[in-house]
Design a protein around this motif. Structure first.
Motif, PDB file in Angstrom:
ATOM      1  N   ALA A  37       0.806  -1.229   0.000  1.00 15.59           N
ATOM      2  CA  ALA A  37       0.000   0.000   0.000  1.00 15.59           C
ATOM      3  C   ALA A  37       0.836   1.275   0.000  1.00 15.59           C
ATOM      4  O   ALA A  37       0.303   2.358   0.198  1.00 15.59           O
ATOM      5  CB  ALA A  37      -0.950  -0.001   1.197  1.00 15.59           C
ATOM      6  N   ASP A  38       2.118   1.173  -0.242  1.00 16.03           N
ATOM      7  CA  ASP A  38       2.991   2.345  -0.235  1.00 16.03           C
ATOM      8  C   ASP A  38       3.713   2.448  -1.580  1.00 16.03           C
ATOM      9  O   ASP A  38       4.370   1.498  -2.018  1.00 16.03           O
ATOM     10  CB  ASP A  38       4.015   2.215   0.900  1.00 16.03           C
ATOM     11  N   THR A  39       3.595   3.596  -2.228  1.00 14.36           N
ATOM     12  CA  THR A  39       4.178   3.796  -3.561  1.00 14.36           C
ATOM     13  C   THR A  39       5.694   3.629  -3.555  1.00 14.36           C
ATOM     14  O   THR A  39       6.258   3.036  -4.486  1.00 14.36           O
ATOM     15  CB  THR A  39       3.808   5.192  -4.099  1.00 14.36           C
ATOM     16  N   THR A  40       6.360   4.111  -2.524  1.00 11.53           N
ATOM     17  CA  THR A  40       7.821   3.976  -2.467  1.00 11.53           C
ATOM     18  C   THR A  40       8.220   2.511  -2.408  1.00 11.53           C
ATOM     19  O   THR A  40       9.163   2.086  -3.095  1.00 11.53           O
ATOM     20  CB  THR A  40       8.400   4.744  -1.265  1.00 11.53           C
ATOM     21  N   ARG A  41       7.506   1.718  -1.616  1.00 12.75           N
ATOM     22  CA  ARG A  41       7.832   0.294  -1.537  1.00 12.75           C
ATOM     23  C   ARG A  41       7.590  -0.391  -2.884  1.00 12.75           C
ATOM     24  O   ARG A  41       8.382  -1.239  -3.306  1.00 12.75           O
ATOM     25  CB  ARG A  41       7.032  -0.383  -0.424  1.00 12.75           C
ATOM     26  N   ILE A  42       6.530  -0.007  -3.579  1.00  8.03           N
ATOM     27  CA  ILE A  42       6.263  -0.571  -4.904  1.00  8.03           C
ATOM     28  C   ILE A  42       7.390  -0.191  -5.867  1.00  8.03           C
ATOM     29  O   ILE A  42       7.875  -1.028  -6.639  1.00  8.03           O
ATOM     30  CB  ILE A  42       4.896  -0.099  -5.450  1.00  8.03           C
ATOM     31  N   LYS A  43       7.837   1.062  -5.812  1.00  4.91           N
ATOM     32  CA  LYS A  43       8.943   1.496  -6.668  1.00  4.91           C
ATOM     33  C   LYS A  43      10.200   0.674  -6.380  1.00  4.91           C
ATOM     34  O   LYS A  43      10.917   0.270  -7.301  1.00  4.91           O
ATOM     35  CB  LYS A  43       9.246   2.980  -6.458  1.00  4.91           C
ATOM     36  N   ILE A  44      10.476   0.451  -5.114  1.00  2.00           N
ATOM     37  CA  ILE A  44      11.653  -0.341  -4.732  1.00  2.00           C
ATOM     38  C   ILE A  44      11.537  -1.754  -5.295  1.00  2.00           C
ATOM     39  O   ILE A  44      12.485  -2.288  -5.886  1.00  2.00           O
ATOM     40  CB  ILE A  44      11.825  -0.370  -3.199  1.00  2.00           C
ATOM     41  N   LEU A  45      10.381  -2.358  -5.143  1.00  2.00           N
ATOM     42  CA  LEU A  45      10.185  -3.712  -5.656  1.00  2.00           C
ATOM     43  C   LEU A  45      10.338  -3.755  -7.172  1.00  2.00           C
ATOM     44  O   LEU A  45      10.969  -4.672  -7.714  1.00  2.00           O
ATOM     45  CB  LEU A  45       8.815  -4.252  -5.229  1.00  2.00           C
ATOM     46  N   TYR A  46       9.780  -2.750  -7.848  1.00  2.00           N
ATOM     47  CA  TYR A  46       9.932  -2.703  -9.311  1.00  2.00           C
ATOM     48  C   TYR A  46      11.396  -2.531  -9.712  1.00  2.00           C
ATOM     49  O   TYR A  46      11.862  -3.144 -10.678  1.00  2.00           O
ATOM     50  CB  TYR A  46       9.066  -1.608  -9.922  1.00  2.00           C
ATOM     51  N   ALA A  47      12.129  -1.717  -8.984  1.00  2.00           N
ATOM     52  CA  ALA A  47      13.558  -1.547  -9.276  1.00  2.00           C
ATOM     53  C   ALA A  47      14.293  -2.873  -9.102  1.00  2.00           C
ATOM     54  O   ALA A  47      15.145  -3.238  -9.918  1.00  2.00           O
ATOM     55  CB  ALA A  47      14.157  -0.477  -8.367  1.00  2.00           C
ATOM     56  N   LEU A  48      13.932  -3.618  -8.064  1.00  2.00           N
ATOM     57  CA  LEU A  48      14.590  -4.889  -7.795  1.00  2.00           C
ATOM     58  C   LEU A  48      14.141  -5.999  -8.748  1.00  2.00           C
ATOM     59  O   LEU A  48      14.807  -7.030  -8.851  1.00  2.00           O
ATOM     60  CB  LEU A  48      14.371  -5.303  -6.339  1.00  2.00           C
ATOM     61  N   MET A  49      13.035  -5.780  -9.458  1.00  2.00           N
ATOM     62  CA  MET A  49      12.630  -6.738 -10.495  1.00  2.00           C
ATOM     63  C   MET A  49      13.650  -6.732 -11.631  1.00  2.00           C
ATOM     64  O   MET A  49      13.844  -7.743 -12.297  1.00  2.00           O
ATOM     65  CB  MET A  49      11.242  -6.380 -11.055  1.00  2.00           C
ATOM     66  N   GLN A  50      14.313  -5.587 -11.820  1.00  2.00           N
ATOM     67  CA  GLN A  50      15.274  -5.433 -12.914  1.00  2.00           C
ATOM     68  C   GLN A  50      16.631  -6.005 -12.570  1.00  2.00           C
ATOM     69  O   GLN A  50      17.260  -6.655 -13.395  1.00  2.00           O
ATOM     70  CB  GLN A  50      15.422  -3.950 -13.288  1.00  2.00           C
TER      71      GLN A  50
END
Length: 113
Positions: A37-50
């Protein structure tokens, strides 16, 4: 307009009880979804997907301070969504497993439909 009533309520109750997970598991699942539920955490996860990244690199990608990113990484670690390893003085973060990637991909697919 109301739903039609069931003819055999005891059968429906039995089915609901059999298929309903334990209350503690439901609580844990709800807590897991709160982490998303937190945009920053989602961004972090997306960055780590790469790729695997250190805190400094994650901070640049998500445009946040290292302190804020470290705080969010702590939450993600507690939820077992990210893991880390030490490489010299650096700490390198990555997604915990393929389930995290799948949850993000499925969530994005769901909202884009």
């Amino acid at each position: 307009m109301s739903q039609p009533m069931c003819h055999d309520c005891k059968a429906c109750e039995a089915l609901a009880k059999e298929s309903m997970p334990d209350e503690e598991l439901l609580f844990d699942l709800a807590d897991l979804f709160k982490v998303f539920a937190d945009t920053t955490r989602i961004k972090i996860l997306y960055a780590l997907m790469q790729s695997e990244l250190c805190v400094a690199d994650i901070s640049q990608v998500v445009n946040g301070s290292q302190s804020a990113v470290s705080h969010q990484l702590r939450i993600l670690k507690q939820a077992h969504l990210v893991k880390f390893r030490r490489e010299g003085k650096s700490v390198i973060y990555s997604l915990s497993d393929d389930h995290v990637y799948t949850m993000l991909a499925q969530g994005m697919t769901h909202i884009c439909e």
